[in-house]
Write a protein that holds these residues in place. Structure first.
Motif, PDB file in Angstrom:
ATOM      1  N   ILE A   5       7.772 -19.512 -21.312  1.00 46.24           N
ATOM      2  CA  ILE A   5       6.455 -19.107 -20.802  1.00 46.24           C
ATOM      3  C   ILE A   5       6.298 -19.687 -19.408  1.00 46.24           C
ATOM      4  CG2 ILE A   5       3.967 -19.132 -21.209  1.00 46.24           C
ATOM      5  CD1 ILE A   5       4.651 -19.716 -24.204  1.00 46.24           C
ATOM      6  N   LEU A   6       6.153 -18.815 -18.424  1.00 43.00           N
ATOM      7  CA  LEU A   6       6.105 -19.236 -17.027  1.00 43.00           C
ATOM      8  C   LEU A   6       4.792 -18.783 -16.392  1.00 43.00           C
ATOM      9  CD1 LEU A   6       9.784 -18.311 -16.203  1.00 43.00           C
ATOM     10  CD2 LEU A   6       8.871 -20.613 -16.522  1.00 43.00           C
ATOM     11  N   GLU A   7       4.319 -19.558 -15.454  1.00 49.65           N
ATOM     12  CA  GLU A   7       2.972 -19.348 -14.929  1.00 49.65           C
ATOM     13  C   GLU A   7       2.886 -18.261 -13.863  1.00 49.65           C
ATOM     14  OE1 GLU A   7       0.237 -20.765 -16.227  1.00 49.65           O
ATOM     15  OE2 GLU A   7       1.656 -21.595 -17.687  1.00 49.65           O
ATOM     16  N   SER A   8       3.980 -17.948 -13.197  1.00 50.22           N
ATOM     17  CA  SER A   8       3.891 -17.011 -12.083  1.00 50.22           C
ATOM     18  C   SER A   8       4.983 -15.956 -12.161  1.00 50.22           C
ATOM     19  CB  SER A   8       4.011 -17.758 -10.753  1.00 50.22           C
ATOM     20  OG  SER A   8       5.337 -18.220 -10.555  1.00 50.22           O
ATOM     21  N   GLU A  11       8.290 -17.244 -10.763  1.00 46.44           N
ATOM     22  CA  GLU A  11       9.122 -18.038 -11.665  1.00 46.44           C
ATOM     23  C   GLU A  11       9.898 -17.146 -12.622  1.00 46.44           C
ATOM     24  OE1 GLU A  11       7.339 -22.103 -13.008  1.00 46.44           O
ATOM     25  OE2 GLU A  11       5.686 -20.668 -12.864  1.00 46.44           O
ATOM     26  N   ARG A 201      -1.493  -8.951 -21.149  1.00 45.00           N
ATOM     27  CA  ARG A 201      -2.089  -9.085 -22.482  1.00 45.00           C
ATOM     28  C   ARG A 201      -1.801  -7.880 -23.371  1.00 45.00           C
ATOM     29  NH1 ARG A 201      -5.408 -12.837 -24.291  1.00 45.00           N
ATOM     30  NH2 ARG A 201      -5.659 -13.655 -22.177  1.00 45.00           N
ATOM     31  N   ASP A 235       4.731 -14.144 -19.239  1.00 44.51           N
ATOM     32  CA  ASP A 235       3.627 -14.771 -18.530  1.00 44.51           C
ATOM     33  C   ASP A 235       2.600 -15.234 -19.563  1.00 44.51           C
ATOM     34  OD1 ASP A 235       2.239 -12.456 -19.291  1.00 44.51           O
ATOM     35  OD2 ASP A 235       1.942 -11.730 -17.247  1.00 44.51           O
ATOM     36  N   PRO A 236       1.621 -16.054 -19.176  1.00 45.41           N
ATOM     37  CA  PRO A 236       0.671 -16.584 -20.164  1.00 45.41           C
ATOM     38  C   PRO A 236      -0.074 -15.502 -20.940  1.00 45.41           C
ATOM     39  CG  PRO A 236       0.564 -17.878 -18.154  1.00 45.41           C
ATOM     40  CD  PRO A 236       1.440 -16.686 -17.849  1.00 45.41           C
ATOM     41  N   SER A 240      -0.083 -14.959 -25.151  1.00 45.35           N
ATOM     42  CA  SER A 240      -1.371 -15.461 -25.650  1.00 45.35           C
ATOM     43  C   SER A 240      -1.539 -15.363 -27.159  1.00 45.35           C
ATOM     44  CB  SER A 240      -2.512 -14.714 -24.953  1.00 45.35           C
ATOM     45  OG  SER A 240      -2.445 -13.317 -25.201  1.00 45.35           O
ATOM     46  N   ASP A 246       2.615 -23.725 -27.568  1.00 48.53           N
ATOM     47  CA  ASP A 246       2.742 -25.084 -27.036  1.00 48.53           C
ATOM     48  C   ASP A 246       4.147 -25.633 -27.247  1.00 48.53           C
ATOM     49  OD1 ASP A 246       0.127 -25.038 -26.219  1.00 48.53           O
ATOM     50  OD2 ASP A 246      -0.645 -26.169 -27.938  1.00 48.53           O
ATOM     51  N   ARG A 249       6.564 -24.151 -24.724  1.00 52.18           N
ATOM     52  CA  ARG A 249       6.414 -24.795 -23.413  1.00 52.18           C
ATOM     53  C   ARG A 249       7.086 -26.167 -23.403  1.00 52.18           C
ATOM     54  NH1 ARG A 249       1.404 -21.904 -23.872  1.00 52.18           N
ATOM     55  NH2 ARG A 249       0.989 -20.629 -21.999  1.00 52.18           N
TER      56      ARG A 249
END
Length: 261
Positions: A5-8, A11, A201, A235-236, A240, A246, A249
């Motif tokens: 899981i990457l934020e951008s 990435e 999403r 992505d997040p 979701s 968690d 990550r």
């Protein structure tokens, strides 16, 4: 299955390109499996940037496409041969003559599917296969209900898949073909390394079922749980619905550098 899981988007592009580059570094004649749709585009742009900087060469690679619409001529803007040429091949040093896809205009479609299977096998199989996932959980065009042992064949697209893909046809649902040729789930699982990208999403439920649900033909991508080497880049928003988000990550943050992708 390694879930990352990457934020951008940057990435995701970097890690996806790293996965391909490691195979090319190990074997400059690596066989690449190429996917279309919106999800892989950021990886293709990163690959093009690396080739442009002289950090990577795909000149000796071969490539096979996952699927193709039935009835679209090869030069149609939305035929997958055209899309791959436009989004990747025109921007890297991959020889267009070494990029193969199933022919959706063939007179004998079952024979074309069998020949495509033989061509992949004759190339030694796919080293690294890029994948996306549909909102229905389809991978390539293996719609819900597909055999988890299926090989390259003709499939009828669901109404939802055609609605999802209408955006590529200027919103004209009637212009979206009703049939396709697609690598089967069994064909995909033969690749040595699978790299799946999911963004947004709208893909969250399909991702949840693929990663954490039972292996089921209702969610064809769940068959990837049976493969020994799968990298899932999210992505997040796409992550979701994951119950173990968690943990995924934590494992990525603690990943030993020697382990590779």
């Amino acid at each position: 299955m390694e879930v990352v899981i990457l934020e951008s988007p940057e990435e995701i592009a970097r890690v996806g390109a790293d996965a391909i580059a490691q195979h090319v570094a190990a074997d400059p004649e690596a066989v690449l499996g190429l996917a279309t749709g919106s999800s892989p585009l950021l990886i293709y742009r990163e690959l093009a940037a690396r080739v442009g900087r002289g950090e990577l060469s795909l000149a000796r690679c071969r490539a096979f496409l996952l699927d193709e619409y039935v009835g679209l001529p090869a030069d149609h803007p939305q035929s997958y041969r055209t899309v791959i040429r436009r989004e990747l091949v025109d921007h890297v040093d991959l020889d267009p003559a070494r990029v193969s896809g199933p022919d959706g205009t063939a007179d004998d479609l079952p024979a074309e599917c069998a020949a495509y299977e033989a061509a992949i096998a004759g190339a030694g199989g796919v080293h690294v296969q890029l994948l996306g996932i549909g909102t229905t959980g389809h991978v390539a065009f293996n719609e819900p209900g597909s055999s988890l042992a299926s090989r390259t064949r003709i499939k009828t697209l669901t109404a939802q898949t055609r609605r999802d893909n209408a955006r590529f046809f200027d919103g004209d649902l009637d212009a979206v073909p009703t049939h396709c040729l697609t690598q089967g789930i069994g064909t995909i699982l033969d690749a040595r390394h699978l790299v799946l990208v999911a963004l947004g999403r709208a893909k969250a439920e399909a991702v949840h079922q693929m990663v954490e649900g039972p292996v089921s033909a209702l969610w064809p991508a769940s068959a990837l749980q049976l493969h020994p080497h799968v990298t899932v880049l999210l992505d997040p928003a796409a992550a979701s619905r994951l119950q173990l988000g968690d943990y995924y990550r934590e494992t990525w943050a603690s990943k030993p550098p020697w382990q590779g992708l």
